[in-house]
Scaffold this motif. Sequence first.
Motif, PDB file in Angstrom:
ATOM      1  N   HIS A 117       0.970  -1.141   0.271  1.00 42.62           N
ATOM      2  CA  HIS A 117       0.147  -0.282   0.008  1.00 42.62           C
ATOM      3  C   HIS A 117       0.693   1.223   0.061  1.00 42.62           C
ATOM      4  CE1 HIS A 117      -3.837  -2.477   1.714  1.00 42.62           C
ATOM      5  NE2 HIS A 117      -3.653  -2.310   0.210  1.00 42.62           N
ATOM      6  N   GLY A 118       2.120   1.069   0.829  1.00 42.84           N
ATOM      7  CA  GLY A 118       3.102   2.478   1.014  1.00 42.84           C
ATOM      8  C   GLY A 118       3.654   2.662  -0.455  1.00 42.84           C
ATOM      9  N   ILE A 119       4.001   1.823  -1.475  1.00 41.46           N
ATOM     10  CA  ILE A 119       4.742   1.807  -2.803  1.00 41.46           C
ATOM     11  C   ILE A 119       3.016   2.514  -3.519  1.00 41.46           C
ATOM     12  CG2 ILE A 119       5.098   0.977  -4.957  1.00 41.46           C
ATOM     13  CD1 ILE A 119       7.077  -0.562  -3.049  1.00 41.46           C
ATOM     14  N   GLY A 120       2.137   1.695  -3.178  1.00 45.36           N
ATOM     15  CA  GLY A 120       0.524   2.540  -4.128  1.00 45.36           C
ATOM     16  C   GLY A 120       0.595   3.834  -3.962  1.00 45.36           C
ATOM     17  N   PHE A 121       0.147   4.265  -2.344  1.00 46.10           N
ATOM     18  CA  PHE A 121       0.604   5.574  -1.873  1.00 46.10           C
ATOM     19  C   PHE A 121       1.176   6.234  -2.687  1.00 46.10           C
ATOM     20  CE2 PHE A 121      -1.756   3.482   1.928  1.00 46.10           C
ATOM     21  CZ  PHE A 121      -3.406   3.560   1.364  1.00 46.10           C
ATOM     22  N   PHE A 122       1.928   6.116  -2.872  1.00 49.67           N
ATOM     23  CA  PHE A 122       3.331   7.435  -4.248  1.00 49.67           C
ATOM     24  C   PHE A 122       3.830   6.703  -5.426  1.00 49.67           C
ATOM     25  CE2 PHE A 122       4.907   7.824   0.711  1.00 49.67           C
ATOM     26  CZ  PHE A 122       5.117   8.961   1.181  1.00 49.67           C
ATOM     27  N   THR A 123       2.421   6.455  -5.224  1.00 48.63           N
ATOM     28  CA  THR A 123       2.532   5.877  -7.203  1.00 48.63           C
ATOM     29  C   THR A 123       3.145   5.068  -7.736  1.00 48.63           C
ATOM     30  OG1 THR A 123       2.414   8.461  -7.630  1.00 48.63           O
ATOM     31  CG2 THR A 123       0.374   7.552  -7.204  1.00 48.63           C
ATOM     32  N   GLU A 124       3.933   4.891  -6.934  1.00 49.32           N
ATOM     33  CA  GLU A 124       5.460   4.033  -7.841  1.00 49.32           C
ATOM     34  C   GLU A 124       5.763   5.161  -8.227  1.00 49.32           C
ATOM     35  OE1 GLU A 124       4.300   1.070 -10.409  1.00 49.32           O
ATOM     36  OE2 GLU A 124       3.056   0.257  -8.680  1.00 49.32           O
ATOM     37  N   ASP A 125       6.225   6.189  -7.207  1.00 57.60           N
ATOM     38  CA  ASP A 125       6.800   7.491  -8.531  1.00 57.60           C
ATOM     39  C   ASP A 125       8.438   7.545  -6.983  1.00 57.60           C
ATOM     40  OD1 ASP A 125       8.562   9.880  -8.419  1.00 57.60           O
ATOM     41  OD2 ASP A 125       6.205  11.022  -8.703  1.00 57.60           O
ATOM     42  N   ILE A 126       9.463   7.263  -7.325  1.00 56.24           N
ATOM     43  CA  ILE A 126      10.951   7.313  -6.621  1.00 56.24           C
ATOM     44  C   ILE A 126      11.254   8.310  -6.127  1.00 56.24           C
ATOM     45  CG2 ILE A 126      13.385   6.864  -6.947  1.00 56.24           C
ATOM     46  CD1 ILE A 126      13.083   4.938  -9.046  1.00 56.24           C
ATOM     47  N   SER A 127      10.752   9.369  -7.069  1.00 57.63           N
ATOM     48  CA  SER A 127      11.047  11.130  -6.711  1.00 57.63           C
ATOM     49  C   SER A 127      10.487  11.399  -5.297  1.00 57.63           C
ATOM     50  CB  SER A 127      10.709  11.940  -7.878  1.00 57.63           C
ATOM     51  OG  SER A 127       9.862  12.096  -8.153  1.00 57.63           O
ATOM     52  N   LYS A 128       8.614  10.413  -5.020  1.00 58.47           N
ATOM     53  CA  LYS A 128       7.664  10.901  -4.276  1.00 58.47           C
ATOM     54  C   LYS A 128       8.698  10.208  -2.935  1.00 58.47           C
ATOM     55  CE  LYS A 128       3.857  12.780  -7.245  1.00 58.47           C
ATOM     56  NZ  LYS A 128       2.953  11.505  -7.111  1.00 58.47           N
ATOM     57  N   LEU A 129       9.088   8.968  -2.968  1.00 58.21           N
ATOM     58  CA  LEU A 129       9.593   8.442  -1.908  1.00 58.21           C
ATOM     59  C   LEU A 129      10.781   8.858  -1.477  1.00 58.21           C
ATOM     60  CD1 LEU A 129       8.743   4.700  -3.670  1.00 58.21           C
ATOM     61  CD2 LEU A 129       7.463   5.603  -1.311  1.00 58.21           C
ATOM     62  N   GLN A 130      11.507   9.388  -1.972  1.00 58.08           N
ATOM     63  CA  GLN A 130      12.510  10.452  -1.619  1.00 58.08           C
ATOM     64  C   GLN A 130      12.672  11.354  -0.996  1.00 58.08           C
ATOM     65  OE1 GLN A 130      15.906   8.696  -1.631  1.00 58.08           O
ATOM     66  NE2 GLN A 130      16.487  10.218  -0.788  1.00 58.08           N
ATOM     67  N   SER A 131      11.339  12.163  -1.383  1.00 58.87           N
ATOM     68  CA  SER A 131      11.041  13.440  -1.054  1.00 58.87           C
ATOM     69  C   SER A 131      10.592  13.236   0.618  1.00 58.87           C
ATOM     70  CB  SER A 131       9.848  13.792  -1.403  1.00 58.87           C
ATOM     71  OG  SER A 131      10.213  14.845  -2.641  1.00 58.87           O
ATOM     72  N   ALA A 132       9.601  11.620   1.034  1.00 50.54           N
ATOM     73  CA  ALA A 132       9.272  11.424   1.840  1.00 50.54           C
ATOM     74  C   ALA A 132      10.264  11.458   3.540  1.00 50.54           C
ATOM     75  CB  ALA A 132       8.226  10.222   1.813  1.00 50.54           C
ATOM     76  N   ILE A 133      11.618   9.902   1.710  1.00 50.48           N
ATOM     77  CA  ILE A 133      12.569   9.310   3.150  1.00 50.48           C
ATOM     78  C   ILE A 133      13.327  10.954   3.545  1.00 50.48           C
ATOM     79  CG2 ILE A 133      15.121   8.677   2.821  1.00 50.48           C
ATOM     80  CD1 ILE A 133      13.939   6.734   0.770  1.00 50.48           C
ATOM     81  N   ASP A 134      13.530  12.221   2.407  1.00 52.89           N
ATOM     82  CA  ASP A 134      13.965  13.336   3.329  1.00 52.89           C
ATOM     83  C   ASP A 134      13.155  14.258   3.932  1.00 52.89           C
ATOM     84  OD1 ASP A 134      16.013  12.994   1.239  1.00 52.89           O
ATOM     85  OD2 ASP A 134      14.705  14.182  -0.444  1.00 52.89           O
ATOM     86  N   TYR A 135      11.728  14.107   4.562  1.00 49.06           N
ATOM     87  CA  TYR A 135      11.353  14.547   5.191  1.00 49.06           C
ATOM     88  C   TYR A 135      11.431  13.955   6.426  1.00 49.06           C
ATOM     89  CZ  TYR A 135       6.806  16.024   7.743  1.00 49.06           C
ATOM     90  OH  TYR A 135       5.868  16.394   8.416  1.00 49.06           O
ATOM     91  N   LEU A 136      11.381  12.515   6.778  1.00 51.76           N
ATOM     92  CA  LEU A 136      11.310  11.595   7.700  1.00 51.76           C
ATOM     93  C   LEU A 136      13.328  11.945   8.562  1.00 51.76           C
ATOM     94  CD1 LEU A 136      10.157   8.477   7.298  1.00 51.76           C
ATOM     95  CD2 LEU A 136       9.221  10.127   8.555  1.00 51.76           C
ATOM     96  N   VAL A 137      14.569  12.274   7.536  1.00 53.87           N
ATOM     97  CA  VAL A 137      15.324  12.199   8.289  1.00 53.87           C
ATOM     98  C   VAL A 137      15.834  13.417   8.843  1.00 53.87           C
ATOM     99  CG1 VAL A 137      17.778  12.670   7.230  1.00 53.87           C
ATOM    100  CG2 VAL A 137      16.520  10.153   6.668  1.00 53.87           C
ATOM    101  N   LYS A 138      14.673  14.666   8.103  1.00 54.69           N
ATOM    102  CA  LYS A 138      14.848  16.106   8.238  1.00 54.69           C
ATOM    103  C   LYS A 138      14.173  16.766   9.318  1.00 54.69           C
ATOM    104  CE  LYS A 138      13.025  20.674   6.816  1.00 54.69           C
ATOM    105  NZ  LYS A 138      12.324  21.642   5.775  1.00 54.69           N
ATOM    106  N   PHE A 139      12.819  15.413  10.183  1.00 55.67           N
ATOM    107  CA  PHE A 139      12.719  15.928  11.568  1.00 55.67           C
ATOM    108  C   PHE A 139      12.804  14.935  12.475  1.00 55.67           C
ATOM    109  CE2 PHE A 139      10.269  18.431   8.441  1.00 55.67           C
ATOM    110  CZ  PHE A 139       9.629  19.125   9.189  1.00 55.67           C
ATOM    111  N   GLY A 140      14.014  13.772  12.085  1.00 56.29           N
ATOM    112  CA  GLY A 140      14.929  12.800  13.201  1.00 56.29           C
ATOM    113  C   GLY A 140      14.143  12.017  13.568  1.00 56.29           C
TER     114      GLY A 140
END
Length: 144
Positions: A117-140
């Motif tokens: 579901h996670g991959i599906g919610f990000f519409t299989e878009d690598i840039s969106k997944l990377q943005s989510a990772i960056d967001y989580l890293v930014k806020f620790g």
Amino acid sequence: MTKTSRHALEVMKKYRLSDRGIKMRKKWRTSKKGRISAKKTSARWYSTKHGKEVTKAISLRHYFGMSIDEYKDMLKKQNNRCAICGINFDDAYRGACVDHDHSSNKVRALLCQRCNHGIGFFTEDISKLQSAIDYLVKFGEGGG
């Protein structure tokens, strides 16, 4: 099988195929009692182990073009674990999901429902997944 029972089967088959037999079955299936009976019978069958296996095999063939043996081989190769998070499918909610590329319909791997579901919610878009990772890293909050 005795001669009598063979004869009875032939008579029943002849009746089932006759116009009257077809008409009576149609009448029964469309009656309220017949519909309820059919629902109970099918629900009982689908809840059996064999019914679940047949349903799974039909779904795999229809949606992904793969056999139940190919599915079981994938489970074995992945040690019965999700390809992303590693959770054992016996512990996962709803077991294994077949992950596939929606554009080519090519099967990739087996995932748990959350990862699928996670991959599906990000519409299989690598840039969106990377943005989510960056967001989580930014806020620790990337520790899991």
